[in-house]
Design a protein around this motif. Structure first.
Motif, PDB file in Angstrom:
ATOM      1  N   PRO A   1       0.836  -1.214   0.000  1.00 53.11           N
ATOM      2  CA  PRO A   1       0.000   0.000   0.000  1.00 53.11           C
ATOM      3  C   PRO A   1       0.868   1.261   0.000  1.00 53.11           C
ATOM      4  O   PRO A   1       1.792   1.389   0.795  1.00 53.11           O
ATOM      5  N   ARG A   2       0.539   2.186  -0.895  1.00 52.56           N
ATOM      6  CA  ARG A   2       1.305   3.424  -1.021  1.00 52.56           C
ATOM      7  C   ARG A   2       0.423   4.648  -0.798  1.00 52.56           C
ATOM      8  O   ARG A   2      -0.770   4.641  -1.128  1.00 52.56           O
ATOM      9  N   ARG A   3       1.025   5.690  -0.282  1.00 52.72           N
ATOM     10  CA  ARG A   3       0.283   6.921   0.002  1.00 52.72           C
ATOM     11  C   ARG A   3      -0.010   7.687  -1.269  1.00 52.72           C
ATOM     12  O   ARG A   3      -1.020   8.385  -1.356  1.00 52.72           O
ATOM     13  N   PHE A   4       0.874   7.586  -2.242  1.00 55.58           N
ATOM     14  CA  PHE A   4       0.706   8.330  -3.491  1.00 55.58           C
ATOM     15  C   PHE A   4       1.397   7.602  -4.625  1.00 55.58           C
ATOM     16  O   PHE A   4       2.197   6.688  -4.401  1.00 55.58           O
ATOM     17  N   ASP A   5       1.081   7.992  -5.851  1.00 56.81           N
ATOM     18  CA  ASP A   5       1.790   7.413  -6.987  1.00 56.81           C
ATOM     19  C   ASP A   5       2.966   8.314  -7.355  1.00 56.81           C
ATOM     20  O   ASP A   5       3.210   9.350  -6.724  1.00 56.81           O
ATOM     21  N   HIS A   6       3.714   7.931  -8.393  1.00 53.81           N
ATOM     22  CA  HIS A   6       4.952   8.639  -8.736  1.00 53.81           C
ATOM     23  C   HIS A   6       4.691  10.100  -9.103  1.00 53.81           C
ATOM     24  O   HIS A   6       5.449  10.993  -8.717  1.00 53.81           O
ATOM     25  N   ALA A   7       3.632  10.342  -9.865  1.00 48.89           N
ATOM     26  CA  ALA A   7       3.333  11.718 -10.288  1.00 48.89           C
ATOM     27  C   ALA A   7       2.918  12.572  -9.094  1.00 48.89           C
ATOM     28  O   ALA A   7       3.297  13.751  -8.993  1.00 48.89           O
ATOM     29  N   GLU A   8       2.156  11.996  -8.180  1.00 47.17           N
ATOM     30  CA  GLU A   8       1.766  12.738  -6.978  1.00 47.17           C
ATOM     31  C   GLU A   8       2.976  13.003  -6.091  1.00 47.17           C
ATOM     32  O   GLU A   8       3.068  14.075  -5.457  1.00 47.17           O
ATOM     33  N   ALA A   9       3.913  12.079  -6.051  1.00 46.00           N
ATOM     34  CA  ALA A   9       5.149  12.293  -5.292  1.00 46.00           C
ATOM     35  C   ALA A   9       5.931  13.467  -5.860  1.00 46.00           C
ATOM     36  O   ALA A   9       6.466  14.301  -5.118  1.00 46.00           O
ATOM     37  N   ALA A  10       6.013  13.533  -7.179  1.00 45.84           N
ATOM     38  CA  ALA A  10       6.718  14.646  -7.817  1.00 45.84           C
ATOM     39  C   ALA A  10       6.037  15.969  -7.510  1.00 45.84           C
ATOM     40  O   ALA A  10       6.702  16.972  -7.232  1.00 45.84           O
ATOM     41  N   ARG A  11       4.720  15.959  -7.550  1.00 43.24           N
ATOM     42  CA  ARG A  11       3.989  17.199  -7.284  1.00 43.24           C
ATOM     43  C   ARG A  11       4.195  17.649  -5.834  1.00 43.24           C
ATOM     44  O   ARG A  11       4.379  18.840  -5.568  1.00 43.24           O
ATOM     45  N   ASP A  12       4.190  16.710  -4.895  1.00 44.71           N
ATOM     46  CA  ASP A  12       4.431  17.088  -3.508  1.00 44.71           C
ATOM     47  C   ASP A  12       5.851  17.614  -3.332  1.00 44.71           C
ATOM     48  O   ASP A  12       6.091  18.532  -2.539  1.00 44.71           O
ATOM     49  N   GLY A  13       6.807  17.041  -4.077  1.00 41.70           N
ATOM     50  CA  GLY A  13       8.186  17.510  -3.989  1.00 41.70           C
ATOM     51  C   GLY A  13       8.376  18.948  -4.403  1.00 41.70           C
ATOM     52  O   GLY A  13       9.362  19.588  -4.012  1.00 41.70           O
ATOM     53  N   GLU A  14       7.439  19.465  -5.162  1.00 42.42           N
ATOM     54  CA  GLU A  14       7.546  20.860  -5.595  1.00 42.42           C
ATOM     55  C   GLU A  14       7.477  21.831  -4.422  1.00 42.42           C
ATOM     56  O   GLU A  14       7.921  22.970  -4.531  1.00 42.42           O
TER      57      GLU A  14
END
Length: 298
Positions: free
Chosen positions: A27-40
């Motif tokens: 189970p993951r909190r977010f997918d790769h694209a959402e991780a990138a967006r949060d990193g912004e």
């Protein structure tokens, strides 16, 4: 979490080499694209997404439109566990030639991990039933299997990063010694004091081969349930190994755990409060991991 502007200035442009975003059998909190967006939120320059079970490069290619909408670059790679056939040069070749940046030698299929998490205790429960089988890098004679050498040659040819996964310090030393002889330039030891079980002297021996030592903010973040250590332990590791060869990464993305940007901020602030110079923190979160991903440090 609101990140103070002074701390944001130190951390902006960081590179996270250990993000466990999805899709994934765990189970993951977010997918790769959402991780990138949060990193912004930290103007994160790049992140490396890791799965213990599959080649993440294909995930990223499928998410291309969403990833192009973020300023954070996202890279993938492959972990050599039994789900990809173990030490499988053909799977590595595909990953690297499709844009992969990293090869993790056995993690959940290593003898060290299986012994540490005997019966699965202390490790997340997967959403589907998975088999775990030992993947060994040594043959009966104790030497590296030929497939491991071929993998190292592929890593060298592509300029990618190779990590020791969750193997014990002795196997990592054997692998990195061969890697250096074959011209591999980018080598990384993950969480030496967790699962791997490497001490300071063993890590310094690996550093002398050209390796970097990675520590995960998730293991020092007070917001993580059952946090393993306080920041004083991390600072001791940094002082023993040296910031020149240390990397900070998150090892986050799992369901129910903090967001990587917040964890970097909390642990970074704790290290600064303990007296770590800002330039050293910046080197560990930006300069060193950027080099390991083959990025110029801008």
């Amino acid at each position: 979490m609101t990140i103070p502007s002074a701390l944001h200035k130190v951390l902006h442009g960081l590179v996270d080499l250990h993000c466990h975003s999805g899709p994934n059998p765990f189970p993951r909190r977010f997918d790769h694209a959402e991780a990138a967006r949060d990193g912004e939120r930290l103007e994160m320059r790049a992140l490396l997404v890791k799965s213990h079970h599959h080649n993440t490069v294909m995930d990223l290619l499928a998410m291309g439109d969403r990833l192009r909408a973020t300023r954070t670059e996202v890279f993938g790679g492959i972990a050599l566990n039994n789900q990809v056939g173990g030490i499988n040069p053909f799977a590595v070749e595909l990953s690297l030639r499709m844009g992969g940046k990293a090869v993790w030698f056995p993690t959940v299929s290593s003898a060290q991990h299986i012994a540490y998490h005997h019966g699965g205790g202390g490790f997340p429960k997967s959403t589907v039933e998975l088999s775990t089988e030992l993947v060994e890098i040594r043959g009966p004679d104790g030497d590296l299997v030929p497939a491991a050498r071929r993998v190292l040659d592929l890593v060298r040819e592509s300029g990618a990063l190779v990590t020791g996964g969750h193997m014990d310090a002795g196997r990592i030393l054997q692998l990195f010694t061969e890697a250096r002889e074959r011209g591999v330039e980018r080598m990384l030891v993950s969480h030496p004091n967790f699962v791997v079980g490497a001490d300071y002297e063993q890590c310094l021996e690996l550093v002398r081969l050209g390796a970097y030592v990675e520590h995960e903010t998730s293991m020092y973040d007070p917001e993580v349930r059952n946090v393993r250590w306080g920041p004083e332990v991390l600072l001791e590791w940094i002082e023993r190994i040296g910031p020149e060869r240390t990397v900070l990464a998150s090892d986050l993305g799992q369901d129910g755990r903090p967001l990587p940007a917040d964890s970097f901020a909390r642990v970074g602030a704790a290290l600064l409060d303990l007296g770590l110079p800002e330039k050293d923190l910046r080197r560990m979160v930006r300069t060193n991991p950027a080099y390991l991903l083959g990025l110029d440090d801008d």
